[in-house]
Design an enzyme around this catalytic site. Structure first.
Site, short mmCIF file in Angstrom:
data_model
loop_
_atom_site.label_atom_id
_atom_site.label_comp_id
_atom_site.label_asym_id
_atom_site.label_seq_id
_atom_site.Cartn_x
_atom_site.Cartn_y
_atom_site.Cartn_z
CG ASP A 9 0.38 48.04 20.44
OD1 ASP A 9 0.30 48.27 19.23
OD2 ASP A 9 -0.44 48.45 21.26
CD GLU A 50 -6.05 43.86 25.51
OE1 GLU A 50 -5.89 43.69 26.74
OE2 GLU A 50 -5.43 44.73 24.87
C1 9WN Z 1 -1.52 51.17 23.04
C2 9WN Z 1 -6.72 49.53 22.70
C3 9WN Z 1 -5.32 49.21 22.22
C4 9WN Z 1 -5.34 48.47 20.87
C5 9WN Z 1 -3.96 47.93 20.51
C6 9WN Z 1 -3.46 47.09 21.68
C7 9WN Z 1 -3.42 47.92 22.95
C8 9WN Z 1 -2.34 50.07 23.73
C9 9WN Z 1 -1.63 49.67 25.02
O1 9WN Z 1 -4.71 48.42 23.24
O2 9WN Z 1 -2.49 48.98 22.79
O3 9WN Z 1 -2.18 51.62 21.91
O4 9WN Z 1 -1.56 50.53 25.92
O5 9WN Z 1 -1.17 48.54 25.14
O6 9WN Z 1 -2.23 46.53 21.42
O7 9WN Z 1 -4.03 47.18 19.34
O8 9WN Z 1 -5.79 49.33 19.87
O9 9WN Z 1 -7.50 48.37 22.70
#
Ligand code: 9WN
Length: 437
Positions: free
Chosen positions: A171, A403
């Site tokens: 992201d 994470e």
């Molecule tokens: C937005 C859930 C998700 C992953 C993504 C990661 C993070 C979210 C955020 O968490 O993104 O989707 O709020 O930062 O980057 O890869 O699916 O684990």
């Protein structure tokens, strides 16, 4: 008695499983809903010790599919305000084909479901009943691929676009900085929740969030209409990780449909997509000078020439020929494989934009490592694959189920080098797979 790593991982997955909705959250507080690609990868972990939960995870995810085949990136099964932006911001109901039963976002995530079904089948000890389950779900995944090819490929190239960085899964990769430079969004007034759960140093900035929200505002103003988004979104990217996931999933769907029997037309169509996608992927996304795959900015018609862990993910989808694969692995080892680094940083450690503590700007992620490990093995790079596997197990053993992790080995000596959310589901799930393969 001291718990083994495997037992700890199972405990995390079981604790994150929510019986009321029959899905698994990525982790407590920070991510309290069901996420598309997380769920797929989580199901791979469950398949090793609780096939019922693996199947339920996928079933719940696919129940939230829209009537046009689209699968949303977050499904808001429960009410909580511990995450921003939530259901009331995203307003999936604006799209006429959204699923009236489930509130969700109006964006998607890397299409892992096809290859996840195949992985579940590989792991299963009761193949016949697993194949029966797959038979009940596989057409939904096929419909999802049809959605992508019919709605996300305006120039009919065989490559699909993403319209938001949250669709990429990676992201706040530094790659998106180039796109933020082309935008000037308003400064929105909103309350972040992520930074109350996690050190802000490890998360994107407020200004980055303004960009993220602005793209959604444009999509919402157009009721999440794909054609309008393709015309208007300032973010429109052909992402090698996302497209590699689609291609890997095409390959798995073909194999599974063959096992099931019948479905000749679907197999024919999948083969057509596959052929076209692989050719376009190699022709358009391989950067000869860098020696790996890069992103393409469709809005501004230019390649985004940076190396990231996404550049090597195509190995997992059998996209490069052996010559290209060798070049890629040389480049990876030269830039990312220094002895003082754990494999594999999410962004080029030799770049100025590398930040080993921040989200997708450098740390090691277990999901990308799992793909890399499997990709390297497919091409016979067994020693490097083993290093990726050992590094992954070591960083989890030393720090816990985070994470993401610092790629610099020196940081693992006395410091806590795991970042972001803890007791993280896909870290646990894919570790289980690595320990048992
Ligand atoms: C937005 C859930 C998700 C992953 C993504 C990661 C993070 C979210 C955020 O968490 O993104 O989707 O709020 O930062 O980057 O890869 O699916 O684990």
């Amino acid at each position: 008695m001291k718990k083994t790593l495997q037992q700890k991982a199972e405990h995390i997955l079981d604790s994150n499983f929510k019986t009321e909705g029959e899905f698994t959250i990525p982790c407590e507080n920070l991510y309290p809903f069901q996420w598309f690609w997380d769920s797929g990868l989580i199901a791979i972990g469950f398949a090793h010790y609780d096939m019922q939960k693996a199947e339920r995870e996928i079933k719940t995810l696919l129940k939230a599919q829209w009537s046009n085949g689209f699968i949303p990136h977050i499904i808001f099964h429960t009410e909580t305000d511990s995450y921003f932006p939530g259901a009331n911001f995203h307003r999936s109901d604006l799209h006429p084909e959204s699923n009236p039963k489930y509130k969700s976002t109006g964006m998607t995530q890397p299409p892992v479901t096809g290859f996840v079904l195949k992985e579940i089948y590989r792991i299963s000890e009761v193949k016949e009943s697993t194949l029966k389950f797959i038979e009940t779900q596989i057409d939904k995944v096929y419909d999802n691929h049809r959605y992508f090819y019919e709605n996300r490929d305006p120039q009919n190239e065989g490559l699909v676009y993403i319209y938001h960085n949250w669709e990429s899964g990676t992201d706040n990769s530094p790659i998106w900085d180039d796109i933020w430079e082309t935008m000037n969004p308003p400064e929105y007034d909103f309350e972040r929740r992520d930074t109350t759960h996690v050190d802000p140093e490890e998360r994107p900035s407020k200004r980055e969030y303004d960009h993220y929200l602005h793209i959604i505002e444009i999509a919402k103003a157009n009721n999440y209409n794909d054609e309008k988004i393709a015309e208007l979104s300032p973010f429109l990217v052909q992402d090698p990780l996302f497209n590699a996931m689609l291609i890997k999933s095409n390959e798995s769907l073909i194999e599974l449909y063959n096992l099931i029997g019948g479905n000749e037309n679907k197999i024919k169509q999948l083969k057509k997509w596959q052929q076209k996608s692989k050719t376009a992927f190699n022709d358009k996304l391989f950067d000869e000078e860098l020696g790996a795959y890069v992103h393409y900015d469709l809005r501004n018609e230019k390649a985004l020439r940076y190396l990231s862990s996404s550049s090597f993910a195509p190995l997992f989808a059998n996209i490069p020929d052996t010559e290209k694969a060798e070049t890629m692995v040389d480049v990876m080892m030269e830039k990312f494989g220094n002895e003082n680094q754990y494999l594999c940083a999410s962004f080029d450690p030799t770049s100025e934009r590398f930040n080993p503590k921040k989200y997708w700007r450098g740390p090691v992620w277990v999901n990308l490592n799992w793909m890399l490990y499997n990709g390297l093995k497919q091409y016979g790079f067994n020693d490097i694959a083993e290093r990726v596997k050992t590094d992954t197990i070591t960083i989890i053993e030393n720090n816990g189920f985070y994470e993401y992790f610092d790629s610099r080995k020196e940081m693992h000596k006395d410091n806590k080098a795991g970042y972001g959310g803890n007791n993280f589901s896909w870290t646990a799930a894919l570790l289980i797979d690595l320990l048992n393969e």
